[in-house]
Design an enzyme around this catalytic site. Structure first.
Site, PDB file in Angstrom:
ATOM      1  CE  LYS A 293      -4.091  -1.920   2.399  1.00  0.00           C
ATOM      2  NZ  LYS A 293      -4.985  -2.284   1.367  1.00  0.00           N
TER       3      LYS A 293
ATOM      4  CE  LYS B 181      -5.178  -6.991  -2.161  1.00  0.00           C
ATOM      5  NZ  LYS B 181      -5.814  -6.937  -0.878  1.00  0.00           N
TER       6      LYS B 181
ATOM      7  CE  LYS C 286     -12.556  -2.554  -0.496  1.00  0.00           C
ATOM      8  NZ  LYS C 286     -11.548  -2.388   0.553  1.00  0.00           N
TER       9      LYS C 286
HETATM   10  N1  AQP Z   1      -8.347 -10.186  -4.327  1.00  0.00           N
HETATM   11  C1  AQP Z   1      -8.807 -10.728  -3.222  1.00  0.00           C
HETATM   12  N2  AQP Z   1      -9.082 -12.057  -3.176  1.00  0.00           N
HETATM   13  C2  AQP Z   1      -9.545 -12.627  -2.041  1.00  0.00           C
HETATM   14  N3  AQP Z   1      -9.804 -11.939  -0.914  1.00  0.00           N
HETATM   15  C3  AQP Z   1      -9.552 -10.615  -0.912  1.00  0.00           C
HETATM   16  N4  AQP Z   1      -9.701  -9.644   0.032  1.00  0.00           N
HETATM   17  C4  AQP Z   1      -9.308  -8.467  -0.480  1.00  0.00           C
HETATM   18  N5  AQP Z   1      -8.926  -8.611  -1.761  1.00  0.00           N
HETATM   19  C5  AQP Z   1      -9.052  -9.936  -2.057  1.00  0.00           C
HETATM   20  C6  AQP Z   1     -10.237  -9.907   1.346  1.00  0.00           C
HETATM   21  O1  AQP Z   1     -11.335  -9.034   1.539  1.00  0.00           O
HETATM   22  C7  AQP Z   1     -11.422  -8.744   2.925  1.00  0.00           C
HETATM   23  C8  AQP Z   1     -11.662  -7.302   3.138  1.00  0.00           C
HETATM   24  O2  AQP Z   1     -10.627  -6.555   2.651  1.00  0.00           O
HETATM   25  P1  AQP Z   1     -10.625  -5.027   3.012  1.00  0.00           P
HETATM   26  O3  AQP Z   1     -11.545  -4.306   2.158  1.00  0.00           O
HETATM   27  O4  AQP Z   1     -10.825  -4.894   4.476  1.00  0.00           O
HETATM   28  O5  AQP Z   1      -9.179  -4.568   2.720  1.00  0.00           O
HETATM   29  P2  AQP Z   1      -8.201  -4.859   1.596  1.00  0.00           P
HETATM   30  O6  AQP Z   1      -7.557  -6.189   1.848  1.00  0.00           O
HETATM   31  O7  AQP Z   1      -7.322  -3.703   1.629  1.00  0.00           O
HETATM   32  O8  AQP Z   1      -9.070  -4.934   0.277  1.00  0.00           O
HETATM   33  P3  AQP Z   1      -8.627  -4.424  -1.133  1.00  0.00           P
HETATM   34  O9  AQP Z   1      -9.661  -4.839  -2.117  1.00  0.00           O
HETATM   35  O10 AQP Z   1      -7.239  -4.857  -1.434  1.00  0.00           O
HETATM   36  O11 AQP Z   1      -8.699  -2.881  -0.933  1.00  0.00           O
HETATM   37  P4  AQP Z   1      -7.645  -1.771  -1.264  1.00  0.00           P
HETATM   38  O12 AQP Z   1      -7.424  -1.850  -2.731  1.00  0.00           O
HETATM   39  O13 AQP Z   1      -8.313  -0.518  -0.848  1.00  0.00           O
HETATM   40  O14 AQP Z   1      -6.429  -2.070  -0.494  1.00  0.00           O
HETATM   41  C9  AQP Z   1     -10.179  -9.287   3.597  1.00  0.00           C
HETATM   42  O15 AQP Z   1     -10.514 -10.498   4.253  1.00  0.00           O
HETATM   43  C10 AQP Z   1      -9.253  -9.555   2.449  1.00  0.00           C
HETATM   44  O16 AQP Z   1      -8.405 -10.638   2.726  1.00  0.00           O
END
Ligand code: AQP
Length: 337
Positions: free
Chosen positions: A115, A204, A207
């Site tokens: 990040k 991965k 979002k």
């Molecule tokens: N690509 C993924 N595949 C499987 N699981 C995923 N998670 C995130 N991306 C994937 C799981 O979603 C849950 C919630 O995630 P979060 O929104 O709390 O935070 P994050 O991991 O930061 O999600 P993103 O999509 O990657 O957001 P950004 O881009 O803002 O950093 C968690 O259980 C995570 O494992």
């Protein structure tokens, strides 16, 4: 009763990765275990503000709860829904844990590295949020925390912080979450789920990615989502097989097909064994995702805000009761009380 806990950041609408990696596994476990487990599903609104918030945070919070119901969550007296910022013990315990965590271990977190990669300035929340996550878990003694693969390192950190604290104060104040291998067994999967980017399958699906075609958002027009699958990056091997190392794009599509239809990955892989036409596989996955989104989006519209608020207020009463008692135990151990 044992506790199963999870949360989904609400900085923007979730992706198919969040849904398949975290929401659906939690909903399936919640429905299966709700008779004799506490099911804590919280909205990590404080975690959400470490990133840019798309849209209106309050609306995103309500939408997040609706997502669980649209995914099939069955309400029950043991299912507790609450907003993190309405339960102050999370932030208070976080501070105490911060004072027992080292800069070295936090800077080794892959999520922090990813990040902050290439950014001139990174907010301190991005660095510290795994400790807040530990507080979210330890306040309720949650042994099972269904998350995607990217969060397993944070669960290990939580275990270490809990055990360190217990050793320091000479008693079992915290129940650490179970080890990663036991989390996987409990979730009924061999490996953590990691849905890949559609345009860059080495990474991965995320979002916050700026590449719109790399991710399917759960509120995308289903037709648009199908088109994104049709344009997914694949390879030139010419075989449909599950090989995440050499064919991450094709393997990602096979994985999505299995999870969306709730069928074992091995069955999907066998169905496509010997096939070579990537277009056919894309058509099938696009159609599965489109149908799933149509049903999901229709269900989202059925849940009124008033119902969500009722669940949240009841859940917050429960969460404050449980977490205050644990915080007091910690404050006593440290000598603050
Ligand atoms: N690509 C993924 N595949 C499987 N699981 C995923 N998670 C995130 N991306 C994937 C799981 O979603 C849950 C919630 O995630 P979060 O929104 O709390 O935070 P994050 O991991 O930061 O999600 P993103 O999509 O990657 O957001 P950004 O881009 O803002 O950093 C968690 O259980 C995570 O494992």
């Amino acid at each position: 009763m044992k506790t199963i806990l999870t949360g989904l950041r609400v900085n923007s609408e979730p992706t198919l990765g969040n849904y398949l990696g975290a929401v659906l596994p939690m909903v399936r476990l919640a429905n299966a275990y709700k008779a004799d487990h506490n099911i804590n599903i919280f909205v990590p609104d404080l975690h959400s503000i470490i990133s840019k918030v798309d849209g209106n945070l309050k609306k995103n919070i309500f939408r997040s709860i609706k997502i669980y119901f649209a995914a099939g969550l069955e309400p029950n007296e043991n299912v507790h829904l609450y907003r993190q910022s309405y339960v102050p013990a999370h932030s208070e315990l976080c501070w105490i844990l911060e004072c027992n965590a080292s800069m070295g271990e936090l800077s080794r977190m892959t999520q922090y590295k990813e990040k902050s990669e290439g950014k001139a300035s990174v907010n301190a929340g991005i660095f510290n949020y795994p400790v807040l996550m530990a507080a979210d878990i330890l306040l309720y003694g949650a042994e099972y925390v269904p998350v995607g693969e990217d969060q397993f390192q944070h669960l290990e950190l939580t275990r270490n912080l809990a055990m360190r604290f217990n050793n320091k104060y000479g008693r079992e104040i915290f129940i650490p979450p179970v080890k990663t291998e036991d989390q996987l067994k409990f979730m009924g999967v061999e490996n953590g789920i990691r849905i890949r980017s559609l345009t860059d399958p080495e990474r991965k699906m995320s979002k916050s990615s700026r590449a719109e075609n790399s991710k399917i958002m759960m509120l995308d027009d289903p037709e648009v989502a199908a088109k994104k699958i049709m344009s997914a990056t694949t390879d030139s091997v010419g075989k449909i097989q599950y090989d995440m190392f050499n064919q991450p794009g094709i393997s990602n599509l096979l994985q999505i097909e299995a999870l969306v239809n709730n069928i074992p990955l091995q069955d999907v892989v066998s169905t496509w064994a010997g096939e070579t036409r990537y277009g056919d596989l894309k058509q099938k996955v696009a159609s599965s995702v489109k149908s799933m989104l149509e049903i999901f989006q229709a269900r989202m519209k059925e849940i009124p805000d008033e119902t969500v608020l009722e669940y949240l207020e009841a859940g917050e009463e429960y969460a404050n009761f449980v977490s205050k008692a644990k915080l007091l135990e910690v404050q006593n151990a440290v000598g603050l009380r």
